[in-house]
Write a protein that holds these residues in place. Structure first.
Motif: not given
Length: 371
Positions: A120-121, A124
């Motif tokens: 998820h990071d 970004k």
């Protein structure tokens, strides 16, 4: 808004010594620096992780690249404002190397995109603003040994479904969307039909430009529905012993101007051939090669014929990876037809089914990763 993108930066051989000694002016010619600095934002692919004493290389295919902290300083000296890190080497020395690379690049004030503490990071979107306009940058790479997971650090993987949603998010929050991908066949100057289909899909999904690097040689480009797609920039600064004055040593930077109409300029250069530096290239021969590549890319039949010929040349080498031979010498002998085949008939059909079928491939990947 002007954005400049460059290819792979990996300090090795002569380049490594220059970087460690901070002889940056020997590396980057002044006219190259002027081009980089003229852009509002500029990105280079940070191919080698920064490694300190005690960091351990991960088990993988291919070399484990490394560089020193001066590499981040060199990027700032060259004029870059940011680095893309979604590539197949950023985890070569594990999480320590990734974290140290991020730390050193941030210390130089460089924007970072394409990596994170988990999937998820890593996926970004990076947003940049200039004169009231906002640019979204998405960076991803093909799956090798550096990919972030739901719980572990790494690079943002190429996944058209996930990139579709990222592009949709970016379109809501920015005026322009740029997708930078690290992928393609090494030392082959054309994109695969899969790459063409995927990158055109990114444009259909809302991206305003797509730029690719990784192949260690430059490729062509096209305009699709009014939006540019660049299929390979080549190495930016990547010295390798034994490779001089060949496709490894030439590449180009691309400058994108985002407005109502998106335009582009390319700046070809020679890097680390017989001279240990990067300097602008006379464009006559380069322009002819680019024109030939672009012509092939524009014709699906021509592109498929070229990629089929390339795959045929690679066939024995690829099959050798599944035969019971280990080591470069035995694999080479098999590729030359000097050793017998053990995988054939029904066995080959079973392997093909497990590689080709999505459900079987999921199980196969899990089994190999957890053997």
């Amino acid at each position: 808004m002007k954005i400049l993108i460059a290819g792979d930066f990996a300090p090795r051989a002569r380049l490594a010594k220059q970087i460690e000694d901070k002889k940056f002016s020997e590396v980057f010619s002044e006219n190259v620096r002027e081009i980089i600095k003229s852009a509002d934002f500029s990105f280079v692919n940070f191919e080698s992780p920064i490694v300190e004493t005690g960091y351990k290389p991960i088990p993988k295919c291919g070399p484990n690249l490394r560089c020193t902290k001066e590499a981040a300083e060199a990027m700032r000296y060259a004029g870059f404002t940011g680095v893309t890190m979604a590539n197949n080497h950023i985890l070569d020395y594990g999480v320590d190397g990734l974290h140290r690379s991020v730390e050193c690049c941030k210390a130089q004030g460089l924007d970072i995109v394409g990596v994170g503490e988990n999937l998820h990071d890593a996926e970004k979107v990076l947003y940049l603003e200039k004169k009231g306009k906002r640019l979204a940058v998405i960076n991803c790479c093909e799956h090798e040994f550096t990919i972030a997971t739901e719980t572990g650090p790494g690079a943002n993987p190429l996944n058209p479904v996930r990139q579709f949603y990222a592009i949709q998010e970016a379109k809501k929050n920015a005026d322009y969307v740029l997708v930078i991908v690290h992928g393609g066949h090494e030392m082959f100057q054309l994109p695969s039909p899969r790459m063409v289909e995927t990158y055109r899909f990114f444009i259909d999904a809302g991206a305003d430009a797509v730029v690719n690097h990784h192949q260690h040689c430059y490729s062509g480009y096209e305009t699709y529905k009014g939006k540019p797609i660049f299929y390979g920039l080549g190495n930016f600064c990547f010295d390798k012993e034994g490779l001089r004055d060949c496709s490894w040593n030439e590449g180009y930077m691309v400058e994108l101007s985002f407005s109502d109409v998106i335009t582009s300029n390319i700046y070809p250069y020679c890097q680390y051939g017989n001279k240990p530096t990067i300097e602008l290239l006379d464009t006559t021969a380069f322009d002819n090669t680019i024109a030939e590549l672009n012509l092939i890319i524009s014709d699906n039949n021509s592109l498929r014929a070229k990629i089929t010929e390339y795959y045929k040349n690679c066939k024995n080498n690829e099959l050798s990876r599944m035969e019971p031979y280990s080591g470069r010498i035995l694999n080479k002998l098999f590729s030359l037809g000097l050793l017998p085949k053990f995988i054939s008939g029904q066995k080959a059909i079973n392997i093909l089914n497990h590689v080709d079928c999505e459900a079987h491939r999921d199980k196969l990947i899990f089994a190999l990763r957890n053997k």
